[in-house]
Write a protein that holds these residues in place. Structure first.
Motif, PDB file in Angstrom:
ATOM      1  N   LYS A   1       0.843  -1.180   0.000  1.00 17.26           N
ATOM      2  CA  LYS A   1       0.000   0.000   0.000  1.00 17.26           C
ATOM      3  C   LYS A   1       0.886   1.240   0.000  1.00 17.26           C
ATOM      4  CE  LYS A   1      -3.878  -2.088   2.451  1.00 17.26           C
ATOM      5  NZ  LYS A   1      -4.767  -1.992   3.624  1.00 17.26           N
ATOM      6  N   VAL A   2       0.310   2.362  -0.370  1.00 16.12           N
ATOM      7  CA  VAL A   2       1.067   3.621  -0.305  1.00 16.12           C
ATOM      8  C   VAL A   2       1.272   3.969   1.174  1.00 16.12           C
ATOM      9  CG1 VAL A   2       1.066   6.058  -0.905  1.00 16.12           C
ATOM     10  CG2 VAL A   2       0.119   4.362  -2.512  1.00 16.12           C
ATOM     11  N   TYR A   3       2.502   4.262   1.544  1.00 20.32           N
ATOM     12  CA  TYR A   3       2.799   4.541   2.952  1.00 20.32           C
ATOM     13  C   TYR A   3       3.835   5.653   3.045  1.00 20.32           C
ATOM     14  CZ  TYR A   3       7.044   1.775   2.102  1.00 20.32           C
ATOM     15  OH  TYR A   3       8.223   1.313   1.597  1.00 20.32           O
TER      16      TYR A   3
ATOM     17  N   ILE B   1       6.361   9.968   0.666  1.00 17.09           N
ATOM     18  CA  ILE B   1       5.276   9.031   0.326  1.00 17.09           C
ATOM     19  C   ILE B   1       5.836   8.004  -0.646  1.00 17.09           C
ATOM     20  CG2 ILE B   1       2.961   8.787  -0.587  1.00 17.09           C
ATOM     21  CD1 ILE B   1       3.177  10.404   1.997  1.00 17.09           C
ATOM     22  N   THR B   2       5.652   6.725  -0.287  1.00 17.95           N
ATOM     23  CA  THR B   2       6.343   5.662  -1.023  1.00 17.95           C
ATOM     24  C   THR B   2       5.367   4.498  -1.293  1.00 17.95           C
ATOM     25  OG1 THR B   2       8.389   6.233   0.134  1.00 17.95           O
ATOM     26  CG2 THR B   2       8.323   4.098  -0.997  1.00 17.95           C
ATOM     27  N   ILE B   3       5.666   3.776  -2.381  1.00 12.09           N
ATOM     28  CA  ILE B   3       5.044   2.485  -2.663  1.00 12.09           C
ATOM     29  C   ILE B   3       6.152   1.520  -3.029  1.00 12.09           C
ATOM     30  CG2 ILE B   3       4.591   3.034  -5.089  1.00 12.09           C
ATOM     31  CD1 ILE B   3       2.104   1.259  -4.868  1.00 12.09           C
TER      32      ILE B   3
ATOM     33  N   ASP C   1      11.676   0.539  -3.554  1.00 13.99           N
ATOM     34  CA  ASP C   1      10.798   1.668  -3.235  1.00 13.99           C
ATOM     35  C   ASP C   1      10.658   2.580  -4.442  1.00 13.99           C
ATOM     36  OD1 ASP C   1      10.684   0.637  -0.739  1.00 13.99           O
ATOM     37  OD2 ASP C   1      12.146   2.020   0.152  1.00 13.99           O
TER      38      ASP C   1
ATOM     39  N   ILE D   1       6.542   8.497  -4.720  1.00 15.24           N
ATOM     40  CA  ILE D   1       5.342   9.001  -5.416  1.00 15.24           C
ATOM     41  C   ILE D   1       5.634  10.302  -6.132  1.00 15.24           C
ATOM     42  CG2 ILE D   1       2.973   9.792  -5.055  1.00 15.24           C
ATOM     43  CD1 ILE D   1       3.360   6.782  -4.877  1.00 15.24           C
TER      44      ILE D   1
ATOM     45  N   ASP E   1      -6.412   6.131  -5.538  1.00 13.73           N
ATOM     46  CA  ASP E   1      -6.547   4.725  -5.167  1.00 13.73           C
ATOM     47  C   ASP E   1      -7.999   4.382  -4.911  1.00 13.73           C
ATOM     48  OD1 ASP E   1      -7.213   5.762  -2.737  1.00 13.73           O
ATOM     49  OD2 ASP E   1      -5.365   5.138  -1.725  1.00 13.73           O
TER      50      ASP E   1
ATOM     51  N   ILE F   1      -2.929   9.735  -5.126  1.00 17.04           N
ATOM     52  CA  ILE F   1      -1.606   9.119  -5.182  1.00 17.04           C
ATOM     53  C   ILE F   1      -0.636  10.063  -5.876  1.00 17.04           C
ATOM     54  CG2 ILE F   1      -0.281   7.199  -6.156  1.00 17.04           C
ATOM     55  CD1 ILE F   1      -2.756   5.476  -5.776  1.00 17.04           C
TER      56      ILE F   1
ATOM     57  N   ARG G   1      -2.510  11.839   2.914  1.00 15.69           N
ATOM     58  CA  ARG G   1      -2.918  12.069   1.525  1.00 15.69           C
ATOM     59  C   ARG G   1      -4.354  12.598   1.474  1.00 15.69           C
ATOM     60  NH1 ARG G   1      -3.289   7.453  -1.496  1.00 15.69           N
ATOM     61  NH2 ARG G   1      -3.223   6.095   0.339  1.00 15.69           N
TER      62      ARG G   1
ATOM     63  N   TRP H   1      -6.189   1.319  -8.929  1.00 14.94           N
ATOM     64  CA  TRP H   1      -6.061   2.767  -9.061  1.00 14.94           C
ATOM     65  C   TRP H   1      -6.989   3.275 -10.167  1.00 14.94           C
ATOM     66  CZ3 TRP H   1      -0.026   3.771  -9.028  1.00 14.94           C
ATOM     67  CH2 TRP H   1       0.470   3.409  -7.770  1.00 14.94           C
TER      68      TRP H   1
END
Length: 716
Positions: free
Chosen positions: A51-53, A62-64, A87, A90, A112, A118, A133, A186
């Protein structure tokens, strides 16, 4: 970033790629297995997306992450020992989308499944004031709120084009879902305003509109000039066609045109006019002239007579003549020689009519119409005698002389020729029944003709709706006064319930061919009625039924077969059936009729000659006819008196019956004296109103018969 035994389970963030560099941040305690990039693989050991975190470093980006499990095999078992993670920041998406926005003037949003941003194009951040977000549904932007609602109603994997009106312009939105089996769900939304989408198209359209308008005006001007050169000769040609259609064959056509196509059209139209004129005259000739005799046809005769009537004050006289028994001539000589005879008759009539300054036409197969414009009503009979003289000499056909007899219908005082022709036709129909075969039209004849037509129509209606009734008049044994049988008689009521005389509708039914259907109906109903009464015990078991049959029925080759089927269907005993045939109709000695009479006898039925003594067969045919009884006509019974009884016709017929061995029935017995005289002559069977009028069989006056029995017994 390092976390191992050397860091004592603390995550150190170094300034460079070596442990010797400066530690810029520490995170303690730190367990990577609790991080968002580890949890998905821990729960399901398979390659997937996280998940985006928010990253755990000092930048809090902000990373996915793209995740893949790492396993170790120990003694044949596989054990998860770690996760390999790559990683993706975003911000990388946002920079790409920002370039797209700059190039195409479009805004792009990546969202999302929770409707949280995102990435987006432009310089804005995807985080709210709390560092989370941004959610589209909680956004202050009406566009993003509309986008959230649209994503909520979007069908899975189906792109959708929407329009959103804001205060300044219309925004067009294309929402495309992007779904992956690696935990990605998405939505990509592209937003562009109508102004950016159209670009300079409105300006170009305006210019094109003006250019098109100018070119259209120029084209219209040129078209008017060209059409004028084309339509003027065409309109003149159309007017010529209209005049030609009205009969003006000589109406001038337009002059030749410089345009070759128009010239060819005019030339073709001129040729077509010539052909049409010739065809019209040929058709006109066929319409007004008889093809066989070259005399006027019915149409030509009417037109010529009307033209003469319009030029004179008197109405003149019209005579319509028909050749008697022309069908027999056709049957005996053949249709070819029948046509030859008509041609010869036409030539004789033409010579006589031309000498009288009249008009001659063949208006039907064997009917010729003559119009004499200067003949008055007082001269009609004189001219019909002169017309008969035309036919006094025999006609030679196929080398054989042939005498031709005619009937003549005469009329005058008609305003229109077709009216005269109709009235003469009515008079001709009457003439064929007259002894001298001549009849002059009177208004009464027209009324009789109308009544005949109405009656014929009603007869067809009566057949279709089963309106005929069958009455029965008893046949009585004079010695006992008891009925031994009955004659079935047909009755028909009009619309008011009044009886129509059989003398009126029976001859019409015979001449129209309806008598066969009527006779079948009467025979079936009579047999069924008497059979029912016999079965109930109301009539004697040997009760005799007499049925009148027309000679037209009896001359039909299928009549005996139909009679046999009728007897089988009604189960009526054939030995108790008598077929009555009128004597006057037997004069032709038709072989089919005689054969049918023999076949009827072979079935077991009896045959009676009705109205004996009034016809033409008389005694000459008695030895040829297979009959069982004679019915003495009422006219001879009426003339019986005590003074002439021994010298009467009835006495002669009675003596004849004793010689030939047939039975007798006296018809029309109405008085006690007639019954006594008939019985004294030896005629034991009678029929008439003395015993009963024709009635439905259930209404027979049996009490009256008892009185007759007593009276006759006293006489005996």
């Amino acid at each position: 970033m390092v976390k191992d035994i050397g860091t004592e389970d603390t995550l150190n963030v170094y300034a460079s790629d070596t442990r010797e560099s400066k530690v810029v941040a520490t995170i303690s305690p730190y367990d990577p297995r609790e991080r968002p990039w580890y949890q998905p693989v821990r729960q399901q050991p398979d390659a997937t997306w996280s998940k985006v975190y928010t990253n755990a470093d000092e930048a809090q980006e902000i990373t996915i992450s793209a995740l893949s499990p790492v396993f170790q095999s120990l003694r044949g078992t596989r054990e998860l020992i770690g996760v390999a993670a790559i990683d993706v920041q975003i911000d990388t998406f946002s920079r790409f989308l920002n370039d797209l926005d700059t190039t195409h003037s479009a805004r792009v949003y990546v969202v999302d499944e929770h409707h949280e941003l995102i990435a987006q194009s432009g310089t804005g951040t995807i985080l709210d004031k709390s560092g989370h977000r941004r959610s589209l549904s909680n956004s202050e932007s009406p566009l993003l709120q509309f986008l959230s609602q649209s994503i909520h109603n979007l069908e899975p994997s189906a792109p959708q084009l929407l329009a959103f009106d804001d205060e300044s312009t219309t925004q067009y939105i294309m929402i495309s879902p992007y779904q992956s089996d690696k935990r990605l769900n998405w939505y990509v939304a592209v937003v562009i305003s109508a102004d950016d989408l159209m670009g300079n198209i409105p300006v170009v359209s305006n210019r094109m509109l003006w250019a098109g308008l100018i070119l259209g005006l120029l084209g219209l001007g040129m078209g008017i000039v060209v059409l004028n050169r084309l339509t003027v000769p065409l309109s003149e040609t159309a007017e010529a066609a209209k005049q030609i259609a009205n009969g003006s064959w000589d109406y001038p056509l337009p002059k030749r045109n410089r345009i070759s196509e128009i010239s060819q059209l005019l030339q073709s139209f001129s040729s077509m006019r010539s052909h049409l004129q010739a065809s019209f005259h040929a058709l006109r000739e066929q319409l007004t002239r008889d093809n066989l005799t070259k005399l006027y046809s019915r149409q030509g005769f009417i037109e010529t007579c009307d033209s003469l009537k319009a030029q004179q004050s008197s109405s003149g006289t019209m005579m319509l003549l028909g050749i008697n028994q022309f069908r027999d001539i056709n049957d005996s000589l053949g249709h070819h020689y029948g046509d030859v005879l008509l041609t010869i008759v036409a030539e004789r009539l033409k010579a006589w009519v031309l000498a009288e300054n009249g008009v001659l036409g063949r208006v039907a197969g064997d009917e010729f119409a003559i119009y004499l414009p200067s003949i008055t009503a007082e001269q009609q009979l004189c001219y019909q005698h002169r017309l008969r003289q035309v036919f006094s000499a025999p006609f030679v056909v196929a080398g054989e002389p042939l005498s031709v007899n005619i009937s003549i219908g005469i009329t005058s005082d008609c305003a229109k020729a077709d009216t005269c022709l109709r009235n003469a036709g009515i008079a001709l129909s009457h003439a064929k029944t007259e002894s001298n075969h001549v009849s002059i039209y009177t208004p009464v004849m027209a009324e009789q003709s109308k009544n005949k037509t109405r009656l014929l129509t009603y007869l067809r209606h009566a057949i279709d709706h089963d309106l005929f009734e069958v009455y029965f008049q008893p046949l009585v044994d004079i010695r006992s006064g008891q009925p031994f049988g009955a004659e079935a008689l047909l009755r028909l009521r009009d619309h008011q319930g009044q009886f129509i005389s059989p003398l009126d509708f029976i001859p019409l039914a015979e001449s129209s061919g309806l008598i066969k259907a009527i006779g079948q109906h009467m025979a079936a109903e009579a047999m069924q009625t008497v059979k029912t009464e016999i079965d109930k015990g109301a009539l004697p078991a040997k009760f005799q039924l007499h049925i009148n049959v027309s000679v037209l029925e009896l001359s039909d080759g299928d009549y005996v077969e139909q009679l046999s089927q009728l007897l089988e269907r009604t189960r009526f005993p054939v030995s108790q059936l008598t077929i009555e045939v009128t004597e006057s109709k037997l004069a032709d000695n038709d072989p089919v009729l005689l054969d049918n009479m023999s076949l009827i006898k072979s079935l077991g039925a009896s045959i009676a000659i009705d109205d004996f003594g009034t016809g033409y067969s008389s005694l000459a045919y008695l030895h040829k006819l297979p009959f069982d009884s004679l019915k003495i006509d009422k006219a001879f019974v009426d003339r019986l008196t005590r003074d002439n009884v021994d010298d009467s016709v009835v006495a002669a017929i009675t003596k004849l019956s004793k010689s030939f061995g047939f039975s007798l029935v006296a018809e029309g017995v109405e008085t006690q004296q007639q019954a006594e005289l008939i019985q004294s002559l030896g005629c034991h069977h009678a029929q008439g109103y003395l015993f009963s009028p024709p009635l439905p069989i259930e209404k027979w006056p049996s009490v009256l018969w008892d009185d007759q029995v007593n009276s006759l017994n006293k006489m005996a």
